[in-house]
Motif scaffolding. Structure first.
Motif, PDB file in Angstrom:
ATOM      1  N   PRO A   1     -73.598 -33.445   5.066  1.00 47.44           N
ATOM      2  CA  PRO A   1     -74.877 -33.160   4.389  1.00 47.44           C
ATOM      3  C   PRO A   1     -75.201 -34.143   3.274  1.00 47.44           C
ATOM      4  N   PHE A   2     -74.186 -34.680   2.595  1.00 43.49           N
ATOM      5  CA  PHE A   2     -74.448 -35.708   1.583  1.00 43.49           C
ATOM      6  C   PHE A   2     -75.043 -36.958   2.236  1.00 43.49           C
ATOM      7  N   LEU A   3     -74.494 -37.331   3.396  1.00 42.01           N
ATOM      8  CA  LEU A   3     -74.991 -38.508   4.111  1.00 42.01           C
ATOM      9  C   LEU A   3     -76.429 -38.299   4.562  1.00 42.01           C
ATOM     10  N   HIS A   4     -76.734 -37.122   5.086  1.00 41.04           N
ATOM     11  CA  HIS A   4     -78.094 -36.831   5.535  1.00 41.04           C
ATOM     12  C   HIS A   4     -79.076 -36.895   4.367  1.00 41.04           C
ATOM     13  N   ALA A   5     -78.663 -36.379   3.207  1.00 45.54           N
ATOM     14  CA  ALA A   5     -79.546 -36.401   2.035  1.00 45.54           C
ATOM     15  C   ALA A   5     -79.751 -37.827   1.534  1.00 45.54           C
ATOM     16  N   ALA A   6     -78.739 -38.661   1.688  1.00 42.03           N
ATOM     17  CA  ALA A   6     -78.873 -40.058   1.274  1.00 42.03           C
ATOM     18  C   ALA A   6     -79.825 -40.812   2.203  1.00 42.03           C
ATOM     19  N   LEU A   7     -79.761 -40.510   3.500  1.00 38.95           N
ATOM     20  CA  LEU A   7     -80.621 -41.183   4.466  1.00 38.95           C
ATOM     21  C   LEU A   7     -82.066 -40.691   4.390  1.00 38.95           C
ATOM     22  N   ASN A   8     -82.211 -39.394   4.081  1.00 41.24           N
ATOM     23  CA  ASN A   8     -83.545 -38.811   3.972  1.00 41.24           C
ATOM     24  C   ASN A   8     -83.550 -37.850   2.781  1.00 41.24           C
TER      25      ASN A   8
ATOM     26  N   GLY B   1     -73.697 -27.597   1.146  1.00 45.27           N
ATOM     27  CA  GLY B   1     -72.459 -28.122   1.732  1.00 45.27           C
ATOM     28  C   GLY B   1     -71.429 -28.437   0.666  1.00 45.27           C
ATOM     29  N   GLY B   2     -71.877 -28.991  -0.458  1.00 46.88           N
ATOM     30  CA  GLY B   2     -70.951 -29.285  -1.545  1.00 46.88           C
ATOM     31  C   GLY B   2     -70.331 -28.033  -2.134  1.00 46.88           C
ATOM     32  N   ILE B   3     -71.120 -26.967  -2.217  1.00 47.70           N
ATOM     33  CA  ILE B   3     -70.595 -25.697  -2.733  1.00 47.70           C
ATOM     34  C   ILE B   3     -69.575 -25.112  -1.758  1.00 47.70           C
ATOM     35  N   ARG B   4     -69.914 -25.108  -0.469  1.00 45.51           N
ATOM     36  CA  ARG B   4     -68.985 -24.571   0.535  1.00 45.51           C
ATOM     37  C   ARG B   4     -67.688 -25.379   0.592  1.00 45.51           C
ATOM     38  N   ALA B   5     -67.773 -26.674   0.329  1.00 47.91           N
ATOM     39  CA  ALA B   5     -66.591 -27.533   0.398  1.00 47.91           C
ATOM     40  C   ALA B   5     -65.575 -27.230  -0.693  1.00 47.91           C
TER      41      ALA B   5
ATOM     42  N   THR C   1     -81.737 -41.304  -3.357  1.00 52.57           N
ATOM     43  CA  THR C   1     -80.801 -41.758  -2.329  1.00 52.57           C
ATOM     44  C   THR C   1     -79.449 -42.089  -2.936  1.00 52.57           C
ATOM     45  N   LEU C   2     -79.470 -42.658  -4.137  1.00 52.70           N
ATOM     46  CA  LEU C   2     -78.236 -43.110  -4.773  1.00 52.70           C
ATOM     47  C   LEU C   2     -77.310 -41.956  -5.130  1.00 52.70           C
ATOM     48  N   VAL C   3     -77.857 -40.858  -5.641  1.00 56.39           N
ATOM     49  CA  VAL C   3     -77.009 -39.752  -6.113  1.00 56.39           C
ATOM     50  C   VAL C   3     -76.230 -39.107  -4.962  1.00 56.39           C
ATOM     51  N   PRO C   4     -76.867 -38.703  -3.858  1.00 59.85           N
ATOM     52  CA  PRO C   4     -76.060 -38.151  -2.745  1.00 59.85           C
ATOM     53  C   PRO C   4     -75.113 -39.182  -2.137  1.00 59.85           C
ATOM     54  N   LEU C   5     -75.490 -40.466  -2.191  1.00 58.55           N
ATOM     55  CA  LEU C   5     -74.596 -41.499  -1.682  1.00 58.55           C
ATOM     56  C   LEU C   5     -73.362 -41.621  -2.566  1.00 58.55           C
ATOM     57  N   THR C   6     -73.556 -41.495  -3.872  1.00 58.37           N
ATOM     58  CA  THR C   6     -72.426 -41.510  -4.805  1.00 58.37           C
ATOM     59  C   THR C   6     -71.549 -40.274  -4.603  1.00 58.37           C
ATOM     60  N   ALA C   7     -72.201 -39.130  -4.363  1.00 63.49           N
ATOM     61  CA  ALA C   7     -71.449 -37.900  -4.101  1.00 63.49           C
ATOM     62  C   ALA C   7     -70.631 -38.030  -2.820  1.00 63.49           C
TER      63      ALA C   7
ATOM     64  N   HIS D   1     -65.477 -33.023  -8.292  1.00 58.27           N
ATOM     65  CA  HIS D   1     -66.319 -32.586  -7.176  1.00 58.27           C
ATOM     66  C   HIS D   1     -67.548 -31.832  -7.683  1.00 58.27           C
ATOM     67  N   THR D   2     -67.353 -30.975  -8.672  1.00 58.68           N
ATOM     68  CA  THR D   2     -68.464 -30.202  -9.232  1.00 58.68           C
ATOM     69  C   THR D   2     -69.495 -31.117  -9.875  1.00 58.68           C
ATOM     70  N   TYR D   3     -69.024 -32.156 -10.536  1.00 59.02           N
ATOM     71  CA  TYR D   3     -69.937 -33.125 -11.151  1.00 59.02           C
ATOM     72  C   TYR D   3     -70.832 -33.751 -10.078  1.00 59.02           C
ATOM     73  N   ALA D   4     -70.230 -34.113  -8.950  1.00 56.48           N
ATOM     74  CA  ALA D   4     -70.994 -34.734  -7.870  1.00 56.48           C
ATOM     75  C   ALA D   4     -72.040 -33.777  -7.302  1.00 56.48           C
ATOM     76  N   VAL D   5     -71.633 -32.523  -7.041  1.00 53.07           N
ATOM     77  CA  VAL D   5     -72.553 -31.540  -6.465  1.00 53.07           C
ATOM     78  C   VAL D   5     -73.691 -31.233  -7.439  1.00 53.07           C
ATOM     79  N   THR D   6     -73.357 -31.065  -8.718  1.00 46.14           N
ATOM     80  CA  THR D   6     -74.373 -30.745  -9.712  1.00 46.14           C
ATOM     81  C   THR D   6     -75.365 -31.891  -9.871  1.00 46.14           C
ATOM     82  N   SER D   7     -74.884 -33.113  -9.776  1.00 46.16           N
ATOM     83  CA  SER D   7     -75.775 -34.269  -9.861  1.00 46.16           C
ATOM     84  C   SER D   7     -76.793 -34.252  -8.728  1.00 46.16           C
TER      85      SER D   7
END
Length: 317
Positions: A256-263, A275-279, A207-213, A190-196
């Protein structure tokens, strides 16, 4: 005080205790003196990383984040570096009080934190270094708890061949930290995804990185719930608790990951990182509950409203 709270990102502190508590729960041992020492060490090393991060990024922040405490002149660079060194020393001292093995893990954790801030942060190895730090934090809680649980048999119970001695030895058998490895890997993933994602929070554009997260979040949440449903010997209430906590984890990070991927704009990317940190809190609670630590999981989740309240005053990122 406000400048130091901002520099140290105190609102993110609530994501730290769950590491040690999840590590302890994985051993099937209740929190003890070793857990408390590991928790204190983790908090100190985490804050050392925050102070060092802003010191290392002071020139970059002068352009991208001039409002931060160092570029705005509210905290001197030397003061931030001194704080990072002092907090690192305090963290190592607390782990040393827990034993040699906890000190060895805390030393590795401190080295990882300093290496990340001073070198790996702006390289491809940055997310891996941060993930390793979170995984080591979980293992530190497990090792310190196991070390404290392996206390010597009290002299008054050493009745040769008696029930007292056998019971005492059974109660003080050293739990193996290997049981905490799965949880450490999950927290690291999870930390790897948030840090990315965080690598794009200043300028956005990915768009790809938050979508992967997002995919990683959904996968980790589904894996935790499915694992518990198929676990032998778990009660219906335990399965329900893990499923609920896994759902809370997914809800906190996925949107929030989805929103970042869309915009992929900087504001939405920053919200995704927050959001990733709070999760991390419901994820830690789910790991503790999956190991049978229902009470520990609920205690970790009690940090959520406190973290939310403080995040309104001090940004997580």
């Amino acid at each position: 005080m406000g400048a130091w709270a901002e520099l140290l990102r105190v609102s993110a502190l609530f994501t730290v205790p769950g590491d040690a508590l999840a590590g302890a729960a994985a051993l099937g041992v209740g929190p003890n003196r070793g857990t408390a020492l590991a928790l204190g060490s983790s908090l100190c090393l985490y804050e050392a990383g925050m102070a060092l991060n802003d010191w290392a990024d002071r020139d970059e922040d002068a352009i991208d984040r001039p409002h931060r405490p160092i570029p705005s002149g509210r905290i001197a660079p030397r003061s931030a570096l001194t704080a990072a060194a002092a907090l690192t020393g305090a963290g190592l001292a607390l782990s040393a009080a827990a034993g040699r093995r906890p000190l060895a893990l805390a030393t590795a954790l401190a080295a990882t934190v300093w290496s990340y801030d001073l070198h790996f942060k702006h390289t491809r190895g940055g997310p891996a270094a941060m993930a390793a730090a979170r995984s080591l934090d979980v293992l530190l809680g497990a090792v310190a708890t196991g070390t404290a649980a392996a206390a010597p048999v009290p002299p008054e119970t050493r009745i040769s061949g008696g029930t007292g001695e056998r019971a005492a030895r059974a109660a003080t058998t050293t739990p193996t930290a290997r049981a905490a490895l799965p949880g450490a890997v999950v927290m690291g993933a999870h930390t790897y995804a948030v840090t990315s994602v965080s690598r794009y929070e200043a300028h956005g554009g990915s768009t790809l990185v938050p979508l992967t997260a997002l995919a990683a979040t959904l996968g980790l949440g589904a894996l935790g719930a499915l694992e518990q449903r198929t676990a032998k010997g778990s009660t219906a209430s335990a399965r329900l608790l893990v499923t609920a906590l896994a759902g809370a984890y997914v809800r906190t990070a996925a949107k929030p990951f989805l929103h970042a991927a869309l915009n992929p704009s900087p504001p939405l990317t920053q919200r995704a990182v927050g959001g990733g940190i709070r999760a991390m809190i419901p994820l830690q609670a789910a790991l503790a509950a999956r190991a049978g630590g229902g009470a520990t999981a609920l205690a970790v989740m009690a940090l959520v409203p406190l973290a939310r309240k403080l995040a309104r005053k001090v940004s997580l990122t």
